[in-house]
Enzyme design. Structure first.
Site, PDB file in Angstrom:
ATOM      1  N   CYS A 193     -55.873 -37.118 -19.683  1.00  0.00           N
ATOM      2  CA  CYS A 193     -56.383 -37.558 -18.381  1.00  0.00           C
ATOM      3  C   CYS A 193     -55.559 -36.995 -17.236  1.00  0.00           C
ATOM      4  O   CYS A 193     -56.099 -36.405 -16.302  1.00  0.00           O
ATOM      5  CB  CYS A 193     -56.394 -39.081 -18.313  1.00  0.00           C
ATOM      6  SG  CYS A 193     -56.884 -39.723 -16.706  1.00  0.00           S
ATOM      7  N   CYS A 209     -59.285 -36.196 -16.355  1.00  0.00           N
ATOM      8  CA  CYS A 209     -59.809 -36.936 -15.199  1.00  0.00           C
ATOM      9  C   CYS A 209     -59.200 -36.501 -13.872  1.00  0.00           C
ATOM     10  O   CYS A 209     -59.929 -36.265 -12.896  1.00  0.00           O
ATOM     11  CB  CYS A 209     -59.539 -38.431 -15.379  1.00  0.00           C
ATOM     12  SG  CYS A 209     -59.868 -39.081 -17.014  1.00  0.00           S
ATOM     13  N   LYS A 244     -59.838 -32.741 -12.845  1.00  0.00           N
ATOM     14  CA  LYS A 244     -61.286 -32.636 -12.676  1.00  0.00           C
ATOM     15  C   LYS A 244     -61.736 -33.242 -11.359  1.00  0.00           C
ATOM     16  O   LYS A 244     -62.505 -32.645 -10.601  1.00  0.00           O
ATOM     17  CB  LYS A 244     -61.968 -33.336 -13.867  1.00  0.00           C
ATOM     18  CG  LYS A 244     -63.481 -33.453 -13.809  1.00  0.00           C
ATOM     19  CD  LYS A 244     -63.954 -34.732 -13.160  1.00  0.00           C
ATOM     20  CE  LYS A 244     -63.463 -35.989 -13.801  1.00  0.00           C
ATOM     21  NZ  LYS A 244     -64.030 -36.278 -15.094  1.00  0.00           N
ATOM     22  N   TYR A 297     -70.697 -34.313 -20.548  1.00  0.00           N
ATOM     23  CA  TYR A 297     -70.196 -34.574 -19.195  1.00  0.00           C
ATOM     24  C   TYR A 297     -69.080 -33.616 -18.790  1.00  0.00           C
ATOM     25  O   TYR A 297     -68.984 -33.224 -17.622  1.00  0.00           O
ATOM     26  CB  TYR A 297     -69.775 -36.046 -19.037  1.00  0.00           C
ATOM     27  CG  TYR A 297     -68.469 -36.421 -19.663  1.00  0.00           C
ATOM     28  CD1 TYR A 297     -67.296 -36.380 -18.921  1.00  0.00           C
ATOM     29  CD2 TYR A 297     -68.387 -36.841 -20.986  1.00  0.00           C
ATOM     30  CE1 TYR A 297     -66.076 -36.725 -19.487  1.00  0.00           C
ATOM     31  CE2 TYR A 297     -67.191 -37.192 -21.551  1.00  0.00           C
ATOM     32  CZ  TYR A 297     -66.031 -37.133 -20.798  1.00  0.00           C
ATOM     33  OH  TYR A 297     -64.831 -37.476 -21.365  1.00  0.00           O
ATOM     34  N   GLU A 322     -69.520 -31.320 -15.503  1.00  0.00           N
ATOM     35  CA  GLU A 322     -68.559 -31.494 -14.415  1.00  0.00           C
ATOM     36  C   GLU A 322     -67.881 -30.172 -14.066  1.00  0.00           C
ATOM     37  O   GLU A 322     -67.734 -29.834 -12.881  1.00  0.00           O
ATOM     38  CB  GLU A 322     -67.524 -32.551 -14.799  1.00  0.00           C
ATOM     39  CG  GLU A 322     -68.099 -33.962 -14.813  1.00  0.00           C
ATOM     40  CD  GLU A 322     -67.112 -35.003 -15.311  1.00  0.00           C
ATOM     41  OE1 GLU A 322     -67.321 -36.191 -15.009  1.00  0.00           O
ATOM     42  OE2 GLU A 322     -66.136 -34.640 -16.007  1.00  0.00           O
ATOM     43  N   HIS A 347     -74.764 -52.753   5.045  1.00  0.00           N
ATOM     44  CA  HIS A 347     -75.622 -51.729   5.644  1.00  0.00           C
ATOM     45  C   HIS A 347     -74.850 -50.903   6.679  1.00  0.00           C
ATOM     46  O   HIS A 347     -74.046 -51.464   7.422  1.00  0.00           O
ATOM     47  CB  HIS A 347     -76.815 -52.420   6.329  1.00  0.00           C
ATOM     48  CG  HIS A 347     -77.845 -51.467   6.838  1.00  0.00           C
ATOM     49  ND1 HIS A 347     -78.662 -50.739   5.995  1.00  0.00           N
ATOM     50  CD2 HIS A 347     -78.188 -51.118   8.110  1.00  0.00           C
ATOM     51  CE1 HIS A 347     -79.462 -49.995   6.723  1.00  0.00           C
ATOM     52  NE2 HIS A 347     -79.201 -50.195   8.016  1.00  0.00           N
ATOM     53  N   GLU A 378     -76.225 -50.517  -1.342  1.00  0.00           N
ATOM     54  CA  GLU A 378     -77.184 -51.589  -1.066  1.00  0.00           C
ATOM     55  C   GLU A 378     -78.559 -51.282  -1.648  1.00  0.00           C
ATOM     56  O   GLU A 378     -79.383 -52.185  -1.821  1.00  0.00           O
ATOM     57  CB  GLU A 378     -77.294 -51.850   0.432  1.00  0.00           C
ATOM     58  CG  GLU A 378     -78.001 -50.767   1.216  1.00  0.00           C
ATOM     59  CD  GLU A 378     -78.223 -51.133   2.673  1.00  0.00           C
ATOM     60  OE1 GLU A 378     -78.474 -52.319   2.969  1.00  0.00           O
ATOM     61  OE2 GLU A 378     -78.120 -50.227   3.526  1.00  0.00           O
TER      62      GLU A 378
END
Length: 536
Positions: free
Chosen positions: A100, A105, A108, A243, A247, A509, A514
């Site tokens: 990672c 992670c 990336k 993935y 990515e 908002h 939302e």
């Protein structure tokens, strides 16, 4: 106190250690409860009240192993961590912290961010920013790579300091089992470091696979190498559409490099397939090329680049030349180097992974966390959480176990995809199509209005049961900052979120998040889920 037993005649007692033996040629071997000194016609046994050198030895210095080690040390346990990075076929190596931190992670996400910033620079003019000669804006790969690697090295250093501060011994050696309680490892100086432990945690993770085709290892790279390339990758072929492949393709294309993804079967296996195909369509629209139903056959280095032969869906052999070929076809568990047979730990033959129950292997005092677990999510936060809970059970009388269900994740494609819970396909299989309801909607993020950006792939869906409380069993979101959006909803699903509760929640908002609480159209209704007005 320690006892010295002189065989065959008498017994003496001394404080331990040390014991000095003069004028005797001796060999010494360490056992679980004693050290045996064998001399001519004489055996001396030094018995210790401390049966093992450590309460916990961790094999692997990645996220899960380090989390478990530090948690155990904080609870008063004596802990050691064995960690060693075998260089990739291209010679890439890194420091403490695991996949990672070093090749996963973190780099990336940084390169993904670099690509998003490049996109934002070109959009800034529409918001009033004056950017001279915007057409000349381009990435400096070397500067990006250096910045990313400098950050990683700083994390490596902080991690080592953290272990030292928590009194966790760091052993830079490839650990392996000598027997169920003994771990050995060859140090840089060639000496073998041997320790004993009451409990042992296997957390060695995995490394990328290479295809079994000519030239793959010699001429290809993997995610182990891409983040530290000293030269720009140029025209790149990525083999694999999981993935990691998507990515990497996303940020390389975003940084301006011609990028192609070769897909053997489907996009994002294991993810909701409607969402996966939307991601692929979005990436194609941005300029990523896809070759579907194809497999590489030969990788060959030539004067003008790397020649790739592949077999297409009709069985015909095609070819093209690339500057870089990156394989993202899956990962293999690093269990074979551990000599697990010496400890009696059983692996699943098909994938060399360990089938553990509550992280406990078939050997009661040997545990496993992270990517080496059979049929468990290969995600950093999963390994970290499981490692911490394990240490609490071992050293703090906790009974809490890891819950591997409803774990959120995000694919950091150019337009991100975040999800938690079941995919539509999984829900249909488990509950039956007639027993689930799919709410869905397309939407337009506020930031897509200036400049006018295509929002045709901004899409979400909520998977619920159709019974009275309409429990939410899956949420899927494609759009800006999907990881940030889905994180909070993951907590709600863990808390047994229902659709009426979701609808009763007041949104913030204007945000993209939302949109998940505004959704009301079901697939069953056949109504058009196109974007609503911003305030309806």
């Amino acid at each position: 106190m320690a006892t010295l037993l002189f065989l065959p005649s008498f017994v003496l007692s001394f404080r331990r250690p040390p014991v000095k033996i003069i004028n005797l040629a001796c060999t010494i071997s360490r056992h679980y409860t004693y050290t045996q000194v064998i001399c001519t016609n004489l055996s001396i046994y030094i018995f210790s009240e401390e049966q093992y050198m450590y309460d916990l030895v961790v094999l692997g210095g990645g996220s899960g192993g380090l989390a478990a080690a530090k948690q155990a040390a904080e609870l008063g346990a004596r802990v050691a961590v064995f960690d060693y990075v075998t260089p990739s076929p291209k010679g890439t190596k890194w420091g403490l912290g695991g996949t990672c931190v070093n090749v996963g992670c973190i780099p990336k996400k940084l390169m993904h961010q670099a690509a998003l910033l490049g996109e934002a620079v070109h959009e800034a003019a529409a918001f009033g920013w004056v950017i001279p000669d915007i057409k000349s804006v381009q990435i400096n790969w070397e500067a990006l790579s250096v910045a990313v690697q400098n950050h990683i090295k700083s994390v490596n250093w902080v991690t080592r300091v953290d272990l030292k501060n928590k009194k966790v011994e760091y052993i830079n050696a490839l650990g392996y089992f000598k027997d169920p309680h003994t771990i050995g490892g060859i140090m840089k100086n060639g000496e073998e470091n041997v320790v004993t432990a009451k409990n042992i945690l296997i957390a060695v993770g995995g490394r990328p696979k290479y295809p079994d085709i000519p030239g793959a290892i010699e001429n290809g790279i993997t995610s182990d190498d891409i983040f530290s390339l000293s030269q720009p990758p140029g025209k790149t072929l990525i083999v694999g559409a999981g993935y990691i492949g998507l990515e990497c393709a996303g940020f390389l294309n975003g940084l301006g490099y011609n990028t192609t993804v070769m897909v053997r079967s489907i996009i994002l296996r294991g993810f909701d397939q409607q969402m996966a195909n939307i991601i692929a369509e979005e990436m194609e629209q941005r300029g990523v090329h896809f070759i579907y139903q194809a497999k590489p056959k030969l990788i060959k280095k030539e004067a003008d680049g790397i020649l790739v032969h592949w077999v297409d869906k009709l069985g015909q052999v095609q070819k093209d030349v690339y500057d870089t070929v990156l394989f993202a076809i899956g990962r293999r568990a690093l269990t074979k180097d551990l000599k697990l047979e010496n400890a009696g730990v059983i692996c699943i033959p098909d994938d060399d992974k360990i089938d553990a129950v509550d992280e406990q292997t078939n050997v009661p005092h040997i545990y496993a966390v992270g990517d080496i677990l059979h049929k468990k999510p290969e995600l950093t936060p999963v390994a970290i959480h499981a490692g911490k809970l394990l240490s609490k059970r071992l050293f703090a009388n906790s009974s809490e176990t890891m819950d591997y269900t409803n774990i959120a994740t995000t694919v950091f494609s150019p337009l991100e995809y975040g999800c938690v819970g079941l995919s539509e396909e999984q829900a249909n299989i488990i509950y039956g199509e007639d027993n689930i309801e799919i709410y869905h909607a397309y939407y337009k993020p506020t930031e897509f209005f200036i400049p006018q950006k295509d929002n045709s792939h901004c899409y979400l869906k909520v998977v619920t049961l159709r019974n009275n409380d309409q429990k939410v069993i899956g949420m899927h979101f494609i759009g800006p900052n999907a990881g940030e959006v889905i994180q909070g909803f993951a907590t709600a699903i863990k808390s047994n979120l229902t659709f009426p509760i979701l609808k009763s929640t007041v949104g913030i908002h204007p945000t993209s998040a939302e949109e998940l609480i505004r959704v009301f159209i079901t697939k069953r209704s056949k109504m058009d889920p196109k974007p609503q007005s911003c305030c309806s």
